[in-house]
Design an enzyme around this catalytic site. Structure first.
Site, PDB file in Angstrom:
ATOM      1  N   ARG A  90       1.133  -1.219   0.191  1.00 13.20           N
ATOM      2  CA  ARG A  90      -0.080  -0.241   0.206  1.00 13.20           C
ATOM      3  C   ARG A  90       1.312   1.187   0.473  1.00 13.20           C
ATOM      4  O   ARG A  90       2.180   1.244   0.786  1.00 13.20           O
ATOM      5  CB  ARG A  90      -0.792   0.068   1.007  1.00 13.20           C
ATOM      6  CG  ARG A  90      -2.213  -0.935   1.294  1.00 13.20           C
ATOM      7  CD  ARG A  90      -3.047  -1.033   2.282  1.00 13.20           C
ATOM      8  NE  ARG A  90      -3.987   0.170   1.424  1.00 13.20           N
ATOM      9  CZ  ARG A  90      -5.146   0.884   3.096  1.00 13.20           C
ATOM     10  NH1 ARG A  90      -4.778   0.408   3.854  1.00 13.20           N
ATOM     11  NH2 ARG A  90      -5.673   1.394   1.952  1.00 13.20           N
ATOM     12  N   GLN A 197     -15.129   1.238   7.896  1.00 16.77           N
ATOM     13  CA  GLN A 197     -14.157   1.366   9.180  1.00 16.77           C
ATOM     14  C   GLN A 197     -14.937   1.958   9.330  1.00 16.77           C
ATOM     15  O   GLN A 197     -14.520   1.538  10.761  1.00 16.77           O
ATOM     16  CB  GLN A 197     -13.169   1.797   8.577  1.00 16.77           C
ATOM     17  CG  GLN A 197     -12.021   1.656   7.706  1.00 16.77           C
ATOM     18  CD  GLN A 197     -12.340   1.037   6.072  1.00 16.77           C
ATOM     19  OE1 GLN A 197     -13.101   2.153   5.449  1.00 16.77           O
ATOM     20  NE2 GLN A 197     -11.026   2.030   5.697  1.00 16.77           N
ATOM     21  N   ASP A 238      -2.264   9.413   7.988  1.00 18.03           N
ATOM     22  CA  ASP A 238      -1.707   8.013   7.545  1.00 18.03           C
ATOM     23  C   ASP A 238      -0.757   8.812   7.120  1.00 18.03           C
ATOM     24  O   ASP A 238       0.628   7.513   6.417  1.00 18.03           O
ATOM     25  CB  ASP A 238      -2.585   7.598   6.152  1.00 18.03           C
ATOM     26  CG  ASP A 238      -3.682   6.549   6.723  1.00 18.03           C
ATOM     27  OD1 ASP A 238      -4.484   7.249   6.327  1.00 18.03           O
ATOM     28  OD2 ASP A 238      -2.853   5.288   6.209  1.00 18.03           O
ATOM     29  N   ASN A 248      -5.071  11.481   5.365  1.00 20.15           N
ATOM     30  CA  ASN A 248      -5.874  10.470   6.332  1.00 20.15           C
ATOM     31  C   ASN A 248      -6.824  10.085   5.346  1.00 20.15           C
ATOM     32  O   ASN A 248      -7.294  10.749   3.999  1.00 20.15           O
ATOM     33  CB  ASN A 248      -6.764  11.125   7.251  1.00 20.15           C
ATOM     34  CG  ASN A 248      -7.004   9.829   8.181  1.00 20.15           C
ATOM     35  OD1 ASN A 248      -6.547   9.297   8.267  1.00 20.15           O
ATOM     36  ND2 ASN A 248      -8.325  10.558   8.837  1.00 20.15           N
ATOM     37  N   LYS A 249      -7.829   9.504   5.644  1.00 23.49           N
ATOM     38  CA  LYS A 249      -9.022   8.352   4.883  1.00 23.49           C
ATOM     39  C   LYS A 249     -10.062   9.732   4.379  1.00 23.49           C
ATOM     40  O   LYS A 249      -9.694  10.572   4.928  1.00 23.49           O
ATOM     41  CB  LYS A 249      -9.953   7.770   6.510  1.00 23.49           C
ATOM     42  CG  LYS A 249     -11.478   6.750   5.246  1.00 23.49           C
ATOM     43  CD  LYS A 249     -11.006   6.065   4.518  1.00 23.49           C
ATOM     44  CE  LYS A 249      -9.513   5.052   5.318  1.00 23.49           C
ATOM     45  NZ  LYS A 249      -8.895   4.640   3.591  1.00 23.49           N
TER      46      LYS A 249
HETATM   47  O1  MRU Z   1      -7.781   2.361   4.427  1.00 25.56           O
HETATM   48  P1  MRU Z   1      -7.109   2.230   5.956  1.00 25.56           P
HETATM   49  O2  MRU Z   1      -8.067   1.388   6.840  1.00 25.56           O
HETATM   50  O3  MRU Z   1      -6.189   1.554   5.986  1.00 25.56           O
HETATM   51  O4  MRU Z   1      -6.909   4.098   6.404  1.00 25.56           O
HETATM   52  C1  MRU Z   1      -6.754   3.922   7.562  1.00 25.56           C
HETATM   53  C2  MRU Z   1      -6.787   5.720   8.177  1.00 25.56           C
HETATM   54  O5  MRU Z   1      -7.647   6.674   7.039  1.00 25.56           O
HETATM   55  C3  MRU Z   1      -6.780   5.681  10.002  1.00 25.56           C
HETATM   56  O6  MRU Z   1      -7.201   6.600   9.807  1.00 25.56           O
HETATM   57  C4  MRU Z   1      -5.243   6.142  10.330  1.00 25.56           C
HETATM   58  O7  MRU Z   1      -4.344   5.075   9.056  1.00 25.56           O
HETATM   59  C5  MRU Z   1      -4.430   6.641  11.206  1.00 25.56           C
HETATM   60  S1  MRU Z   1      -4.512   5.041  12.422  1.00 25.56           S
HETATM   61  C6  MRU Z   1      -4.528   5.087  13.402  1.00 25.56           C
END
Ligand code: MRU
Length: 347
Positions: A90, A197, A238, A248-249
């Site tokens: 990723r 999520q 992220d 972030n997401k």
């Molecule tokens: O696609 P994901 O579920 O890996 O995305 C996760 C996020 O965006 C979280 O907010 C981020 O990784 C912080 S986790 C402590």
């Protein structure tokens, strides 16, 4: 501490909770190679920036153990392939690359040692990264919980909890620590389309700990803010750029804009390993695009017409100017910018 393990090393076996099956089934899957761990990261068995980093570290340790009795040449080339496979799993969460660099440094420090000794050192390093993550999350929790008032209604997005880390969580870690300190916190979580999520993971995780949680549709955040029903927003990250921009997401940016419009504080909690000072601003952060099937339906259900064109960027960038404060293991940094971020690393 959360009532489950996201990743665990037990009796010589590495297992991860299959997050695709939550909240309906709690299933652990065992892994014995780097490629299997890379596939698990890509397919979202494990997700969340710090958890991906920990998983990658264990992936390297498992591969070294798997190859330790091969010829030296096979061991060295196999380890190189392991690093490549994990790095390609990723692109956005920088903790993945941070953990791989740390594992490589540990491997290089033992270059001349026997392969089984290198494998032992790599397992020690993976376990250290795992334990350190929980420790840093607890520190972030104690710094950040002071920002949340007793009775606060706190909006979070995606899952930045124990499921996204080795334990305790970043954004949810701050909430957990506030609850442990005796504050009554009501969490509002949005579904977090398209992979859900929020609805599947954060709602389940908070229920496990008996922390009050209310699920809303992604589109409902602005309405609730307008009604004065949200006191603070807290999310994870992220990757944070050198200037404080936050990847972030997908959907985080929209929430940050809404929060500013309604004068609601917008907090980001992440360890320093999520800050990437090699990227100047959010514009330079690679944003993952995932398969269209995540948008046209979920699981075996399809709701969009076949052949429709789809875009599925799964992260977005919130400019630093919209971040009220960054919560790290070093403390609370208000109005983060390049200078303040540099100071954090110097602390
Ligand atoms: O696609 P994901 O579920 O890996 O995305 C996760 C996020 O965006 C979280 O907010 C981020 O990784 C912080 S986790 C402590």
């Amino acid at each position: 501490m959360a009532a489950f393990d996201t990743l665990r090393w037990r009796n010589g076996i590495f297992e991860m909770l299959d997050q695709r099956a939550l909240p309906h089934r709690c299933v652990y899957v065992a892994f014995d190679s780097a490629q299997a761990v890379a596939d698990a990261i890509r397919s979202m068995i494990v997700r969340g920036a710090p958890a991906i980093g920990c998983a990658a570290a264990y992936g390297i340790a498992l591969e070294a153990r798997r190859l330790q009795n091969r010829s030296r040449e096979d061991f060295v080339s196999g380890m190189e392939r392991a690093f490549e496979a994990l790095a390609a799993s990723r692109p956005t969460a920088v903790n993945l690359f941070w953990a791989l660099e740390r594992m490589r440094a540990r491997m290089n420090a033992r270059k001349e040692a026997a392969s089984d000794e290198i494998a032992g050192a790599l397992l020690d390093e993976a376990r250290a990264i795992d334990a350190e993550d929980v420790r840093l999350n607890r520190l972030m929790g104690s710094h950040g919980s002071a920002l949340l008032k007793d009775g606060a209604r706190v909006l979070t997005h995606c899952n930045a909890g124990a499921l996204a880390t080795a334990g305790h969580g970043t954004a949810l870690g701050v909430i957990r620590s506030a609850v442990e300190a005796g504050k009554r916190i009501n969490v509002i979580v949005d579904e977090t389309r398209p992979f859900l999520q929020g609805a599947r993971l954060t709602a389940w995780e908070l229920q496990q700990d008996d922390i009050p949680v209310t699920l809303i549709a992604d589109n409902a955040a602005g309405f609730l803010m307008g009604r004065g029903e949200i006191d603070a927003v807290i999310v994870g990250a992220d990757r944070v750029a050198a200037n404080g921009d936050v990847a972030n997401k997908i959907g985080t940016y929209s929430i940050a804009v809404l929060a500013r419009r309604h004068a609601i504080p917008f907090y980001v909690a992440c360890p320093l390993s999520t800050i990437d000072r090699t990227v100047a601003s959010g514009a330079d952060i690679p944003i993952e695009e995932r398969p269209p099937e995540e948008v046209t339906g979920f699981g075996t259900t399809r709701w969009a017409p076949p052949e429709v064109g789809v875009r599925n960027p799964v992260f977005d960038v919130t400019p630093a100017e919209l971040v009220t404060a960054l919560i790290t293991e070093k403390g609370v940094t208000r109005e983060p910018d390049q200078r303040k971020i540099e100071q954090l690393f110097a602390k």
